[in-house]
Motif scaffolding. Structure first.
Motif, mmCIF file in Angstrom:
data_model
loop_
_atom_site.group_PDB
_atom_site.id
_atom_site.type_symbol
_atom_site.label_atom_id
_atom_site.label_comp_id
_atom_site.label_asym_id
_atom_site.label_seq_id
_atom_site.Cartn_x
_atom_site.Cartn_y
_atom_site.Cartn_z
ATOM 1 N N ALA A 1 -2.802 11.260 10.572
ATOM 2 C CA ALA A 1 -1.852 11.740 9.578
ATOM 3 C C ALA A 1 -2.636 12.343 8.416
ATOM 4 O O ALA A 1 -3.643 11.783 7.970
ATOM 5 C CB ALA A 1 -0.970 10.601 9.086
ATOM 6 N N ALA A 2 -2.194 13.484 7.942
ATOM 7 C CA ALA A 2 -2.936 14.224 6.915
ATOM 8 C C ALA A 2 -2.719 13.595 5.544
ATOM 9 O O ALA A 2 -1.708 13.829 4.888
ATOM 10 C CB ALA A 2 -2.511 15.684 6.907
ATOM 11 N N THR A 3 -3.655 12.764 5.109
ATOM 12 C CA THR A 3 -3.597 12.100 3.813
ATOM 13 C C THR A 3 -4.964 12.213 3.148
ATOM 14 O O THR A 3 -5.905 12.791 3.711
ATOM 15 C CB THR A 3 -3.242 10.606 3.981
ATOM 16 O OG1 THR A 3 -4.329 9.948 4.665
ATOM 17 C CG2 THR A 3 -1.956 10.429 4.778
ATOM 18 N N ASP A 4 -5.088 11.628 1.967
ATOM 19 C CA ASP A 4 -6.388 11.622 1.289
ATOM 20 C C ASP A 4 -7.448 10.945 2.153
ATOM 21 O O ASP A 4 -8.625 11.313 2.121
ATOM 22 C CB ASP A 4 -6.283 10.894 -0.054
ATOM 23 C CG ASP A 4 -5.459 11.676 -1.062
ATOM 24 O OD1 ASP A 4 -5.255 12.890 -0.841
ATOM 25 O OD2 ASP A 4 -5.025 11.076 -2.063
ATOM 26 N N MET A 5 -7.034 9.956 2.934
ATOM 27 C CA MET A 5 -7.982 9.231 3.784
ATOM 28 C C MET A 5 -8.581 10.138 4.854
ATOM 29 O O MET A 5 -9.739 9.977 5.254
ATOM 30 C CB MET A 5 -7.308 8.025 4.428
ATOM 31 C CG MET A 5 -8.238 7.157 5.262
ATOM 32 S SD MET A 5 -7.430 5.704 5.979
ATOM 33 C CE MET A 5 -7.156 4.730 4.496
ATOM 34 N N THR A 6 -7.810 11.098 5.349
ATOM 35 C CA THR A 6 -8.299 11.991 6.405
ATOM 36 C C THR A 6 -8.837 13.304 5.850
ATOM 37 O O THR A 6 -9.224 14.189 6.623
ATOM 38 C CB THR A 6 -7.192 12.292 7.431
ATOM 39 O OG1 THR A 6 -6.066 12.878 6.758
ATOM 40 C CG2 THR A 6 -6.751 11.031 8.146
ATOM 41 N N GLY B 1 0.816 -1.204 0.000
ATOM 42 C CA GLY B 1 0.000 0.000 0.000
ATOM 43 C C GLY B 1 0.851 1.255 0.000
ATOM 44 O O GLY B 1 0.485 2.264 0.609
ATOM 45 N N GLY B 2 1.986 1.191 -0.693
ATOM 46 C CA GLY B 2 2.945 2.289 -0.631
ATOM 47 C C GLY B 2 2.770 3.358 -1.685
ATOM 48 O O GLY B 2 3.609 4.251 -1.789
ATOM 49 N N GLY B 3 1.718 3.283 -2.476
ATOM 50 C CA GLY B 3 1.546 4.238 -3.554
ATOM 51 C C GLY B 3 0.808 5.504 -3.171
ATOM 52 O O GLY B 3 0.809 6.477 -3.928
ATOM 53 N N THR B 4 0.188 5.508 -2.002
ATOM 54 C CA THR B 4 -0.599 6.661 -1.573
ATOM 55 C C THR B 4 -0.431 6.886 -0.074
ATOM 56 O O THR B 4 0.048 6.013 0.655
ATOM 57 C CB THR B 4 -2.105 6.461 -1.858
ATOM 58 O OG1 THR B 4 -2.563 5.291 -1.149
ATOM 59 C CG2 THR B 4 -2.369 6.299 -3.346
ATOM 60 N N GLY B 5 -0.834 8.072 0.365
ATOM 61 C CA GLY B 5 -0.958 8.369 1.780
ATOM 62 C C GLY B 5 0.300 8.170 2.592
ATOM 63 O O GLY B 5 1.417 8.448 2.156
ATOM 64 N N VAL B 6 0.115 7.634 3.791
ATOM 65 C CA VAL B 6 1.232 7.475 4.706
ATOM 66 C C VAL B 6 2.216 6.426 4.188
ATOM 67 O O VAL B 6 3.415 6.519 4.449
ATOM 68 C CB VAL B 6 0.719 7.130 6.122
ATOM 69 C CG1 VAL B 6 0.163 5.713 6.180
ATOM 70 C CG2 VAL B 6 1.801 7.297 7.168
ATOM 71 N N THR C 1 -4.564 17.363 12.532
ATOM 72 C CA THR C 1 -3.824 16.314 11.830
ATOM 73 C C THR C 1 -2.330 16.604 11.924
ATOM 74 O O THR C 1 -1.914 17.682 12.373
ATOM 75 C CB THR C 1 -4.237 16.231 10.352
ATOM 76 O OG1 THR C 1 -4.007 17.502 9.725
ATOM 77 C CG2 THR C 1 -5.708 15.850 10.212
ATOM 78 N N ILE C 2 -1.515 15.634 11.482
ATOM 79 C CA ILE C 2 -0.061 15.805 11.473
ATOM 80 C C ILE C 2 0.482 15.453 10.089
ATOM 81 O O ILE C 2 -0.164 14.749 9.308
ATOM 82 C CB ILE C 2 0.634 14.939 12.544
ATOM 83 C CG1 ILE C 2 0.287 13.454 12.357
ATOM 84 C CG2 ILE C 2 0.297 15.417 13.945
ATOM 85 C CD1 ILE C 2 1.082 12.510 13.246
ATOM 86 N N ASP C 3 1.682 15.919 9.821
ATOM 87 C CA ASP C 3 2.371 15.643 8.568
ATOM 88 C C ASP C 3 2.725 14.153 8.507
ATOM 89 O O ASP C 3 3.326 13.626 9.454
ATOM 90 C CB ASP C 3 3.652 16.485 8.503
ATOM 91 C CG ASP C 3 4.341 16.435 7.150
ATOM 92 O OD1 ASP C 3 4.187 15.429 6.432
ATOM 93 O OD2 ASP C 3 5.065 17.386 6.829
ATOM 94 N N PRO C 4 2.376 13.441 7.431
ATOM 95 C CA PRO C 4 2.730 12.017 7.325
ATOM 96 C C PRO C 4 4.226 11.757 7.433
ATOM 97 O O PRO C 4 4.635 10.650 7.790
ATOM 98 C CB PRO C 4 2.209 11.626 5.941
ATOM 99 C CG PRO C 4 1.184 12.636 5.606
ATOM 100 C CD PRO C 4 1.595 13.905 6.278
ATOM 101 N N LYS C 5 5.051 12.768 7.128
ATOM 102 C CA LYS C 5 6.497 12.585 7.233
ATOM 103 C C LYS C 5 6.921 12.252 8.657
ATOM 104 O O LYS C 5 7.898 11.531 8.874
ATOM 105 C CB LYS C 5 7.235 13.836 6.756
ATOM 106 C CG LYS C 5 8.760 13.665 6.718
ATOM 107 C CD LYS C 5 9.454 14.909 6.244
ATOM 108 C CE LYS C 5 10.966 14.678 6.139
ATOM 109 N NZ LYS C 5 11.586 14.270 7.436
ATOM 110 N N LEU C 6 6.188 12.762 9.637
ATOM 111 C CA LEU C 6 6.515 12.453 11.032
ATOM 112 C C LEU C 6 6.333 10.964 11.312
ATOM 113 O O LEU C 6 7.111 10.357 12.052
ATOM 114 C CB LEU C 6 5.648 13.286 11.973
ATOM 115 C CG LEU C 6 5.785 14.804 11.832
ATOM 116 C CD1 LEU C 6 4.754 15.511 12.703
ATOM 117 C CD2 LEU C 6 7.195 15.240 12.197
ATOM 118 N N VAL C 7 5.308 10.378 10.721
ATOM 119 C CA VAL C 7 5.085 8.934 10.845
ATOM 120 C C VAL C 7 6.184 8.175 10.112
ATOM 121 O O VAL C 7 6.741 7.193 10.625
ATOM 122 C CB VAL C 7 3.707 8.551 10.284
ATOM 123 C CG1 VAL C 7 3.497 7.045 10.360
ATOM 124 C CG2 VAL C 7 2.602 9.289 11.022
#
Length: 255
Positions: free
Chosen positions: A193-198, A14-19, A217-223
């Motif tokens: 985490a701030a992605t399309d899902m959220t 599932g690495g093509g989108t979001g976190v 929300t938070i930046d996905p980079k932090l995750v």
């Protein structure tokens, strides 16, 4: 056999989108060779193009559906054939169901979420164990995306919450069963985490008391940075569980 960077070979489902995409970028930027897996090649290719030439050179796309045993088997066979080993598996692929009352949920939606979130993680872990137990040097690491729903549900989220609670059991079982083979297994529980899902949360999300609230929300980079830390530990050390969340989100004390 493809060249392998010093950090080793990582596979992110599932690495093509979001976190998941953020995880792939961060791992590649820190020296990992990364296999990015997902159901749609065009999504994977687009993600790789976004990484830029230096990072994208370290990322390789393989199409796979983690809910289908044959597809998972083929994915891991290709990873082993192309790279000779697997040092890190990130079970990130997942799906949710419509937020409807439990008694109105279609069983097809239940089965779809279970296949993507739980069966998929099991199938990938099973194949990773097979490779990691046999390779030299032996062992590796598995990191599961648990979500804070592995601890506490939102309203009308039974399929997602049930599978994420189950991921915690899978994580602990794999951490135990992997000990004898130098396989470490941990879990990262992500909150907002701030992605399309959220994205839908921008208009507010229903709380247990029935009110609608806009949550931080938070930046996905932090995750992603947290995953890089977990992945970089020596195999005699392990982060069993880690929660990375927006500080002010209503999780502690939810309900």
């Amino acid at each position: 056999m493809a060249d392998v960077d010093a950090k080793g070979i990582a596979l992110v489902t599932g690495g093509g989108t979001g976190v998941g995409k953020a995880m792939v970028r961060a791992l590649a930027d820190t020296g990992w060779t990364v296999v990015i897996a997902g159901r749609r090649l065009e999504v994977l290719d687009e993600a790789i193009r976004e990484f830029g030439p230096e990072s994208s050179a370290k990322v390789h796309a393989i199409v796979a559906d983690v809910g289908i045993p044959g597809s998972v088997r083929a994915l891991f066979e290709e990873v082993e054939s192309r790279f000779g080993r697997l040092d890190l598996l990130v079970n990130n692929a997942g799906s949710g169901a419509p937020a409807v009352p439990l008694d109105e949920l279609d069983v097809e939606d239940w089965n779809r979420v279970v296949a993507a979130n739980l069966t998929g993680a099991f199938l990938c872990t099973q194949q990773a164990f097979r490779i990691m137990k046999a390779q030299t040097p032996r062992g590796g690491r598995i990191i599961n995306n648990g979500s804070i729903s592995a601890t506490t549900p939102r309203p009308n989220s039974a399929p997602y919450t049930a599978t994420k609670h189950a991921i915690t059991g899978l994580t602990k079982s794999c951490a135990l069963d992997g000990r004898a083979f130098d396989i470490a297994c941990g879990q990262i529980d992500i909150g907002n985490a701030a992605t399309d899902m959220t994205e839908r949360m921008r208009a507010g999300i229903v709380q247990p008391n029935g009110e609608t609230m806009v949550e931080p929300t938070i930046d996905p980079k932090l995750v992603a940075d947290a995953v890089v830390y977990m992945a970089g530990l020596p195999l005699d050390a392990n982060v069993l569980t880690m929660t990375v969340m927006a500080t002010k989100m209503p999780f502690v004390g939810r309900g």
